[in-house]
Design a protein around this motif. Structure first.
Motif, PDB file in Angstrom:
ATOM      1  N   ASN A 121       0.536  -8.665   1.689  1.00 22.27           N
ATOM      2  CA  ASN A 121      -0.249  -7.459   1.940  1.00 22.27           C
ATOM      3  C   ASN A 121      -1.591  -7.519   1.213  1.00 22.27           C
ATOM      4  O   ASN A 121      -1.823  -8.409   0.386  1.00 22.27           O
ATOM      5  CB  ASN A 121       0.544  -6.231   1.496  1.00 22.27           C
ATOM      6  N   GLN A 123      -2.645  -5.768  -1.191  1.00 21.15           N
ATOM      7  CA  GLN A 123      -2.465  -5.662  -2.637  1.00 21.15           C
ATOM      8  C   GLN A 123      -2.251  -7.031  -3.271  1.00 21.15           C
ATOM      9  O   GLN A 123      -2.651  -7.271  -4.411  1.00 21.15           O
ATOM     10  CB  GLN A 123      -1.282  -4.742  -2.963  1.00 21.15           C
ATOM     11  N   SER A 188       3.046   5.102  11.414  1.00 23.15           N
ATOM     12  CA  SER A 188       1.665   5.240  10.969  1.00 23.15           C
ATOM     13  C   SER A 188       1.157   3.945  10.354  1.00 23.15           C
ATOM     14  O   SER A 188       1.929   3.038  10.012  1.00 23.15           O
ATOM     15  CB  SER A 188       1.558   6.368   9.941  1.00 23.15           C
ATOM     16  N   GLY A 189      -0.162   3.874  10.188  1.00 22.18           N
ATOM     17  CA  GLY A 189      -0.750   2.712   9.555  1.00 22.18           C
ATOM     18  C   GLY A 189      -0.295   2.536   8.127  1.00 22.18           C
ATOM     19  O   GLY A 189      -0.136   1.411   7.642  1.00 22.18           O
ATOM     20  N   THR A 190      -0.079   3.648   7.430  1.00 15.39           N
ATOM     21  CA  THR A 190       0.416   3.570   6.053  1.00 15.39           C
ATOM     22  C   THR A 190       1.813   2.965   6.018  1.00 15.39           C
ATOM     23  O   THR A 190       2.126   2.135   5.161  1.00 15.39           O
ATOM     24  CB  THR A 190       0.436   4.966   5.417  1.00 15.39           C
ATOM     25  N   GLU A 191       2.656   3.349   6.965  1.00 12.85           N
ATOM     26  CA  GLU A 191       4.001   2.787   7.027  1.00 12.85           C
ATOM     27  C   GLU A 191       3.981   1.313   7.411  1.00 12.85           C
ATOM     28  O   GLU A 191       4.872   0.552   7.031  1.00 12.85           O
ATOM     29  CB  GLU A 191       4.853   3.590   8.013  1.00 12.85           C
ATOM     30  N   ASP A 192       2.948   0.900   8.157  1.00 12.37           N
ATOM     31  CA  ASP A 192       2.829  -0.512   8.516  1.00 12.37           C
ATOM     32  C   ASP A 192       2.559  -1.393   7.309  1.00 12.37           C
ATOM     33  O   ASP A 192       2.695  -2.621   7.390  1.00 12.37           O
ATOM     34  CB  ASP A 192       1.695  -0.707   9.532  1.00 12.37           C
ATOM     35  N   ALA A 193       2.145  -0.797   6.198  1.00 13.83           N
ATOM     36  CA  ALA A 193       1.917  -1.580   4.986  1.00 13.83           C
ATOM     37  C   ALA A 193       3.229  -2.116   4.408  1.00 13.83           C
ATOM     38  O   ALA A 193       3.212  -2.990   3.533  1.00 13.83           O
ATOM     39  CB  ALA A 193       1.194  -0.743   3.933  1.00 13.83           C
ATOM     40  N   HIS A 194       4.354  -1.601   4.878  1.00 11.62           N
ATOM     41  CA  HIS A 194       5.671  -2.092   4.473  1.00 11.62           C
ATOM     42  C   HIS A 194       6.062  -3.206   5.446  1.00 11.62           C
ATOM     43  O   HIS A 194       6.380  -2.954   6.610  1.00 11.62           O
ATOM     44  CB  HIS A 194       6.684  -0.950   4.518  1.00 11.62           C
ATOM     45  N   GLN A 198       7.438  -2.929   9.358  1.00 15.09           N
ATOM     46  CA  GLN A 198       6.557  -3.349  10.448  1.00 15.09           C
ATOM     47  C   GLN A 198       7.229  -4.399  11.326  1.00 15.09           C
ATOM     48  O   GLN A 198       7.185  -4.317  12.560  1.00 15.09           O
ATOM     49  CB  GLN A 198       5.255  -3.879   9.854  1.00 15.09           C
TER      50      GLN A 198
END
Length: 477
Positions: A121, A123, A188-194, A198
């Motif tokens: 990711n 991060q 959501s896009g925020t959930e796609d960060a997982h 995803q």
């Protein structure tokens, strides 16, 4: 989020499975990438805890810091990671190829291949950037010497992190961003960060819908966070008691952290498998050539004993870098649209492109109003889409990118709009167009205001001429 991306997310939610956003792969996927999954200690500024890395999915390597708060152990970890990264990078510095420059009057050399790093990711990219900043200036002699691989690690990590900012570069990639570029999930896009959630939408297990698989994947006991942050409950129950021991049992700590990183390791290789299954876009190879150029230049800089990257760019260097990033972003957007009809559909919806059928063609038209006659064919394109270009606008057809089309007229028609275009370039040097260089009647074409035309680099003053309003000339390194 664009209109079509929002529609794709809605369709994915209704269907229970991710929807493709692309028909081709828009990034280079290496045959032998280095997958790297970092973990950091919570509550400490970028304190490395562990990393799982390797080029073989069946043989990951673990590097662990027994006590992340101990400076000596942290630099020992950096030295080991630096040696591993340098060993991987050096496998690409053995063979170079000549590249013609100055219209073939000279040549330069670049390596035939380049390394590619994958992290889960964004991060992870930021962790590598900060680790590079904290190690690239360390001295190998003096009062607090470190192994030579520590500053070498810092320079390479800084190089890769800087390349990750360049749109279209594939030297350092993140799994969630690469997947999000090609698929829309029903979350959501925020959930796609997982990453696990995803992938659950894109490639759910048999018998599960995407939302069901994603809900299971969000359980930290099933799919621990992909780093560099760890699960707070894991920190409190498992990690903190181990690190609180006077003599941390490194074997037990390694086994615990391997259990945390193993699920993400397998997810990373699943990501690579999914991306490899897509055909590469036409411009992907050209962008990878640019990455090989960047890698070759930096490797040569290191070989010649060049200085590490500065802590902060001067005013001129920062402006020049911003200009290069803006040009790369514009070029990348055009190339993606030319490679992929799904991406071009966004521009058609926005009015910067339209598709239609050629209804009339005059391939042998010659304009003799000037000092010498020139070949200027004209075609008429019938389209049912809104046309938001005015006469005199310059357009490009992705199927013939070297050809320029000037809008002569835009006229309403019973079933849409008729657009008359005058063509120039890309048809040969004679007064007769080469076969296939002019769209024939009945051919479906797309025209857009997007263009791959050469953009000259910006003009910037010499760093020594930096005005006092921008800090004055930079101090010598």
């Amino acid at each position: 989020m664009s209109t079509l991306a929002a529609l794709a997310r809605a369709e994915a939610y209704a269907a229970g499975r991710a929807v493709p956003l692309a028909t081709v792969r828009h990034l280079h996927v290496h045959e032998r990438p280095l997958v790297l999954i970092p973990l950091a200690l919570a509550g400490e500024a970028n304190a490395p805890l562990a990393v799982m890395l390797g080029t073989d999915r069946a043989a990951p390597r673990m590097l662990v810091v027994g006590q992340p708060r101990n400076r000596d152990q942290r630099f020992a970890f950096a030295a080991e990671l630096g040696a591993a990264l340098a060993s991987y990078v050096e496998t690409f510095t053995g063979v170079a190829e000549p590249v013609p420059v100055d219209r073939g009057r000279d040549v330069r050399y670049r390596y035939v291949d380049a390394p590619q790093l994958w992290v889960p990711n964004p991060q992870g990219v930021e962790f590598l950037r900060l680790l590079g900043r904290s190690t690239r200036f360390r001295s190998v002699d003096g009062e607090y010497p470190v192994p030579a691989t520590v500053p070498l690690l810092g320079r390479w990590l800084t190089f890769f992190a800087n390349c990750a900012e360049v749109p279209g570069s594939a030297l350092l990639l993140t799994a969630v961003s690469a997947l999000g570029l090609h698929w829309a999930t029903g979350q959501s896009g925020t959930e796609d960060a997982h990453l696990a959630a995803q992938l659950a939408w894109i490639d759910p297990p048999a018998g599960y819908a995407g939302r069901q698989a994603a809900r299971l994947a969000e359980d930290p006991d099933v799919s621990p966070p992909a780093g560099p942050a760890t699960d707070p409950d894991f920190d409190n129950r498992v990690l903190a008691p181990l690190l609180a021991l006077p003599d941390v049992p490194l074997g037990e700590l390694t086994a615990v952290l391997r259990g945390v990183l193993d699920p993400t390791w397998h997810l990373m290789w699943r990501t690579l498998d999914l991306l490899r299954a897509l055909p590469a876009g036409a411009h992907v190879a050209g962008r990878w050539d640019g990455d090989r150029d960047a890698f070759s230049a930096f490797a040569q800089h290191l070989a010649e004993g060049g200085a590490p990257q500065p802590r902060r760019d001067g005013a001129v260097a920062a402006a020049a870098r911003l200009h290069r990033l803006e040009q790369a972003a514009a070029r990348y957007a055009v190339q993606r649209a030319f490679d992929d009809p799904l991406v071009m559909a966004e521009h058609r919806l926005a009015g910067t492109a339209f598709a239609g059928v050629v209804t009339l063609a005059q391939p042998d038209r010659v304009d003799d109003t000037g000092r010498r006659p020139v070949l200027r064919p004209r075609i008429m394109v019938a389209t049912a889409e809104p046309v938001r270009v005015a006469p005199g606008a310059s357009l490009t057809c992705p199927a013939r990118p070297a050809q320029k089309a000037v809008v002569i007229s835009v006229n309403p028609a019973p079933e849409g709009t008729d657009v008359v275009l005058e063509l120039s370039g890309g048809m040969g040097r004679r007064l007769v167009a080469e076969p296939g260089s002019v769209a024939a009647v009945g051919e479906r074409v797309v025209f857009t205001t997007l263009s791959e035309a050469y953009r000259p680099p910006g003009a910037f003053p010499d760093p020594a001429d930096t005005p006092w309003t921008h800090g004055g000339p930079p101090e010598p390194h």
